[in-house]
Design a protein around this motif. Structure first.
Motif, short mmCIF file in Angstrom:
data_model
loop_
_atom_site.label_atom_id
_atom_site.label_comp_id
_atom_site.label_asym_id
_atom_site.label_seq_id
_atom_site.Cartn_x
_atom_site.Cartn_y
_atom_site.Cartn_z
N LEU A 45 0.70 73.01 63.41
CA LEU A 45 0.43 74.52 63.57
C LEU A 45 -0.49 74.81 64.30
O LEU A 45 -1.40 74.88 63.58
N PRO A 46 -0.32 75.70 64.88
CA PRO A 46 -1.57 76.01 65.85
C PRO A 46 -2.53 77.34 65.59
O PRO A 46 -1.80 77.77 64.35
N ARG A 47 -3.20 77.15 65.97
CA ARG A 47 -4.60 78.32 65.63
C ARG A 47 -3.80 79.61 65.28
O ARG A 47 -4.28 80.02 63.76
N GLU A 48 -2.75 80.77 65.54
CA GLU A 48 -2.34 81.38 65.77
C GLU A 48 -1.81 81.31 64.11
O GLU A 48 -1.73 82.40 63.94
N GLY A 49 -1.14 80.25 64.09
CA GLY A 49 -0.09 80.20 62.04
C GLY A 49 -1.23 79.64 61.22
O GLY A 49 -1.34 80.25 60.06
N VAL A 50 -2.51 78.95 61.54
CA VAL A 50 -3.42 79.00 60.73
C VAL A 50 -4.42 80.36 60.68
O VAL A 50 -4.45 80.12 59.10
N VAL A 51 -4.36 80.79 60.73
CA VAL A 51 -4.93 81.97 60.86
C VAL A 51 -4.47 82.83 59.63
O VAL A 51 -4.83 83.91 58.98
N GLU A 52 -3.23 82.55 59.83
CA GLU A 52 -2.72 83.42 58.81
C GLU A 52 -2.25 82.58 57.23
O GLU A 52 -2.02 83.30 56.31
N LEU A 53 -1.78 81.00 57.61
CA LEU A 53 -1.47 80.46 56.04
C LEU A 53 -2.41 80.33 55.24
O LEU A 53 -2.80 80.17 54.12
N LEU A 54 -3.62 79.51 55.94
CA LEU A 54 -5.28 79.40 55.01
C LEU A 54 -5.80 80.88 54.58
O LEU A 54 -6.10 80.19 53.20
#
Length: 333
Positions: free
Chosen positions: A223-232
């Protein structure tokens, strides 16, 4: 001709024993350059068993057995429609017939009903493949811009009000950024989300068959950074909800505080609503469109079919090589 009684009594058991043998590989002429047989992977064997069991279940519903079904029956099997739509496209229908042809060849049944079915259809009568719809980069950004919005903070009347909007937002981003299926997303478990953030800001999602569709294969989906900033942030809120409002269960995206699993129908409706807000054609919009968009982006960036196979958790490399796309249209309204 081999003894057919065991195959008629329990065809799936017979096939499970057959699919892992050299005899099965020989029916496909799976040879290396040096003439030796290629080994069958566990993932491929599992796919073939699933397909065979699916075919046998239909044959049984027709009151037939593996050795009494006719070529005409098999043509009906691969030509079925449900709600006006084909159940199997031409590639998948052909693969079913080819798999059965190999079984009948192994059993020494002549004439071979599956081979007759292939000759009868010549693939021309089977439902045609429909290219997967994919978003352009600009359309994908519009999709993200139209994700469920968080309710104004001033309107919160209870702790964690609006948590389901943040859950839906994070889940749709994860599907789009990691190329997950809807089944993989709703079945994603807490322990499958990696704890280590890489230097590039990505994390690994370890997708296992647990709580997923029975054909899901274990694989790593970065999961790239753009997804991590939403998931975490959602994961952090979810952990606080466990402590403060007793949220239960192990799903990353639970349906409710009791920790129930979300339904695919609910997620499909939510994704379709995001497409509508983005002004995109919703007639063919859903989780598959987001997965197609991810796959197309990977291929455009130079990923090889074998690499895409691993990232998407596909059983066969040729499944990744078969990907083809058309652009999804903007909403004509």
């Amino acid at each position: 001709m081999k003894n057919l009684t065991p195959w008629d009594a329990d065809p799936v058991k017979g096939f499970k024993e057959f699919v892992v043998t050299d005899a099965f590989s020989k029916t496909a002429q799976r040879l290396r350059a040096d003439g030796t047989l290629k080994a069958m992977s566990k993932e491929s064997a599992k796919t073939y068993v699933f397909m065979f069991a699916n075919a046998v279940a239909w044959i049984t519903e027709q009151g037939k057995t593996l050795t009494t079904v006719t070529a005409g029956d098999l043509v009906r099997f691969v030509s079925r429609v449900d709600g006006g739509k084909p159940v199997l496209n031409s590639k998948i229908g052909y693969r079913y017939l080819r798999l059965l042809e190999r079984c009948y060849q192994h059993l020494g049944i002549t004439p071979n009903p599956a081979k007759q079915a292939i000759l009868a259809t010549d693939r021309a009568e089977l439902p045609k493949d429909d290219p997967g719809r994919a978003l352009s980069p600009e359309q994908l950004q519009r999709f993200f811009d139209a994700l469920p919005a968080e309710p104004p903070r001033g309107k919160r009347v209870v702790p964690f009000s609006g948590w389901n909007h943040r859950r839906d937002r994070a889940m749709q981003v994860v599907i789009a950024r990691a190329g997950l299926t809807v089944s993989e997303a709703i079945g994603l478990l807490l322990h499958e989300v990696g704890n280590q953030v890489a230097l590039d800001g990505s994390i690994d999602l370890t997708i296992t068959p647990e709580e997923k569709h029975e054909t899901s294969y274990e694989h790593i989906a970065p999961l790239p950074r753009e997804g991590v900033v939403e998931l975490l942030p959602w994961m952090d809120e979810r952990r606080r909800m466990v402590k403060e409002v007793a949220m239960k269960g192990d799903f990353v995206f639970p349906a409710n505080l009791e920790g129930a699993k979300m339904t695919k129908k609910t997620v499909y409706k939510q994704i379709k609503a995001t497409f509508a807000r983005a002004g995109l054609d919703t007639s063919r919009a859903g989780g598959r469109t987001l997965r197609n968009t991810f796959a197309k982006a990977q291929l455009d960036a130079g990923a090889r079919p074998d690499e895409l196979k691993d990232v998407l958790g596909l059983a066969l490399e040729r499944s990744a090589a078969d990907y083809k796309f058309t652009r999804i249209k903007d909403d004509p309204k």
